[in-house]
Design a protein around this motif. Sequence first.
Motif, mmCIF file in Angstrom:
data_model
loop_
_atom_site.group_PDB
_atom_site.id
_atom_site.type_symbol
_atom_site.label_atom_id
_atom_site.label_comp_id
_atom_site.label_asym_id
_atom_site.label_seq_id
_atom_site.Cartn_x
_atom_site.Cartn_y
_atom_site.Cartn_z
ATOM 1 N N PRO A 78 0.828 -1.212 0.000
ATOM 2 C CA PRO A 78 0.000 0.000 0.000
ATOM 3 C C PRO A 78 0.863 1.263 0.000
ATOM 4 C CG PRO A 78 -0.610 -1.478 1.810
ATOM 5 C CD PRO A 78 0.622 -2.031 1.187
ATOM 6 N N SER A 79 0.345 2.321 -0.588
ATOM 7 C CA SER A 79 1.076 3.587 -0.600
ATOM 8 C C SER A 79 0.755 4.430 0.635
ATOM 9 C CB SER A 79 0.765 4.376 -1.869
ATOM 10 O OG SER A 79 -0.621 4.625 -1.966
ATOM 11 N N ASP A 80 -0.414 4.234 1.222
ATOM 12 C CA ASP A 80 -0.766 4.947 2.449
ATOM 13 C C ASP A 80 0.143 4.455 3.580
ATOM 14 O OD1 ASP A 80 -2.833 6.557 4.128
ATOM 15 O OD2 ASP A 80 -2.668 4.614 5.147
ATOM 16 N N PRO A 81 0.853 5.369 4.259
ATOM 17 C CA PRO A 81 1.840 4.932 5.257
ATOM 18 C C PRO A 81 1.262 4.134 6.429
ATOM 19 C CG PRO A 81 1.800 7.341 5.089
ATOM 20 C CD PRO A 81 0.857 6.811 4.079
ATOM 21 N N ILE A 82 0.058 4.438 6.859
ATOM 22 C CA ILE A 82 -0.530 3.691 7.984
ATOM 23 C C ILE A 82 -0.937 2.283 7.535
ATOM 24 C CG2 ILE A 82 -2.352 3.665 9.723
ATOM 25 C CD1 ILE A 82 -0.090 5.812 10.110
ATOM 26 N N MET A 83 -1.491 2.169 6.347
ATOM 27 C CA MET A 83 -1.813 0.842 5.810
ATOM 28 C C MET A 83 -0.523 0.058 5.548
ATOM 29 S SD MET A 83 -5.009 0.430 5.847
ATOM 30 C CE MET A 83 -5.109 -1.049 4.893
ATOM 31 N N LEU A 84 0.489 0.745 5.061
ATOM 32 C CA LEU A 84 1.794 0.117 4.833
ATOM 33 C C LEU A 84 2.349 -0.440 6.134
ATOM 34 C CD1 LEU A 84 4.200 -0.487 2.948
ATOM 35 C CD2 LEU A 84 5.045 1.813 3.482
ATOM 36 N N LEU A 85 2.279 0.347 7.192
ATOM 37 C CA LEU A 85 2.743 -0.101 8.510
ATOM 38 C C LEU A 85 2.029 -1.374 8.933
ATOM 39 C CD1 LEU A 85 4.265 0.416 11.224
ATOM 40 C CD2 LEU A 85 2.244 1.720 11.915
ATOM 41 N N SER A 86 0.729 -1.391 8.798
ATOM 42 C CA SER A 86 -0.062 -2.556 9.198
ATOM 43 C C SER A 86 0.321 -3.801 8.399
ATOM 44 C CB SER A 86 -1.543 -2.243 9.020
ATOM 45 O OG SER A 86 -2.324 -3.353 9.356
ATOM 46 N N VAL A 87 0.408 -3.662 7.090
ATOM 47 C CA VAL A 87 0.725 -4.808 6.227
ATOM 48 C C VAL A 87 2.138 -5.312 6.486
ATOM 49 C CG1 VAL A 87 1.120 -5.477 3.818
ATOM 50 C CG2 VAL A 87 -0.941 -4.212 4.443
ATOM 51 N N VAL A 88 3.086 -4.392 6.566
ATOM 52 C CA VAL A 88 4.487 -4.789 6.750
ATOM 53 C C VAL A 88 4.678 -5.463 8.112
ATOM 54 C CG1 VAL A 88 6.831 -3.897 7.033
ATOM 55 C CG2 VAL A 88 5.450 -3.157 5.104
ATOM 56 N N ASN A 89 4.130 -4.899 9.168
ATOM 57 C CA ASN A 89 4.293 -5.522 10.483
ATOM 58 C C ASN A 89 3.612 -6.884 10.546
ATOM 59 O OD1 ASN A 89 6.054 -3.814 11.774
ATOM 60 N ND2 ASN A 89 4.487 -2.642 12.808
ATOM 61 N N LEU A 90 2.466 -7.035 9.906
ATOM 62 C CA LEU A 90 1.799 -8.337 9.864
ATOM 63 C C LEU A 90 2.676 -9.351 9.136
ATOM 64 C CD1 LEU A 90 -1.710 -9.444 9.446
ATOM 65 C CD2 LEU A 90 -0.216 -9.992 7.533
ATOM 66 N N LYS A 91 3.218 -8.955 7.989
ATOM 67 C CA LYS A 91 4.059 -9.873 7.214
ATOM 68 C C LYS A 91 5.346 -10.209 7.965
ATOM 69 C CE LYS A 91 2.265 -9.219 2.617
ATOM 70 N NZ LYS A 91 1.870 -10.608 2.484
ATOM 71 N N LEU A 92 5.935 -9.216 8.632
ATOM 72 C CA LEU A 92 7.141 -9.493 9.420
ATOM 73 C C LEU A 92 6.825 -10.461 10.557
ATOM 74 C CD1 LEU A 92 8.720 -5.930 9.566
ATOM 75 C CD2 LEU A 92 9.673 -7.934 8.400
ATOM 76 N N ARG A 93 5.711 -10.281 11.192
ATOM 77 C CA ARG A 93 5.336 -11.142 12.315
ATOM 78 C C ARG A 93 5.049 -12.572 11.860
ATOM 79 N NH1 ARG A 93 0.111 -9.331 14.086
ATOM 80 N NH2 ARG A 93 -0.660 -10.918 12.687
ATOM 81 N N ASP A 94 4.312 -12.700 10.754
ATOM 82 C CA ASP A 94 3.807 -14.020 10.363
ATOM 83 C C ASP A 94 4.641 -14.773 9.320
ATOM 84 O OD1 ASP A 94 1.722 -13.523 12.093
ATOM 85 O OD2 ASP A 94 0.265 -13.050 10.520
ATOM 86 N N PHE A 95 5.424 -14.055 8.507
ATOM 87 C CA PHE A 95 6.039 -14.723 7.363
ATOM 88 C C PHE A 95 7.542 -14.525 7.175
ATOM 89 C CE2 PHE A 95 1.613 -13.736 6.094
ATOM 90 C CZ PHE A 95 1.128 -15.035 6.014
ATOM 91 N N TYR A 96 8.114 -13.443 7.700
ATOM 92 C CA TYR A 96 9.501 -13.121 7.385
ATOM 93 C C TYR A 96 10.347 -12.943 8.639
ATOM 94 C CZ TYR A 96 7.612 -12.305 2.758
ATOM 95 O OH TYR A 96 6.983 -12.464 1.547
ATOM 96 N N PRO A 97 11.559 -13.474 8.641
ATOM 97 C CA PRO A 97 12.432 -13.351 9.809
ATOM 98 C C PRO A 97 13.148 -12.000 9.893
ATOM 99 C CG PRO A 97 13.527 -14.630 8.122
ATOM 100 C CD PRO A 97 12.126 -14.354 7.617
ATOM 101 N N SER A 98 13.079 -11.202 8.810
ATOM 102 C CA SER A 98 13.770 -9.905 8.811
ATOM 103 C C SER A 98 13.178 -9.004 7.731
ATOM 104 C CB SER A 98 15.262 -10.092 8.532
ATOM 105 O OG SER A 98 15.448 -10.513 7.187
#
Length: 58
Positions: free
Chosen positions: A4-24
Amino acid sequence: MALPSDPIMLLSVVNLKLRDFYPSLDALCDDLDADQAALCASLAAVGYEYDAARNQFV
């Protein structure tokens, strides 16, 4: 996947993906072919920085 280009939506998506799918953040950016510097700059603009120890933007 386009992030997402919206920074708050970006924050949500990135933190979810970091938590659930990526080690870094490096792994996330490599897999999604995302520009890590641009991603960090977008989130820094709204007051968030990547914390490697927690593997999330805080």
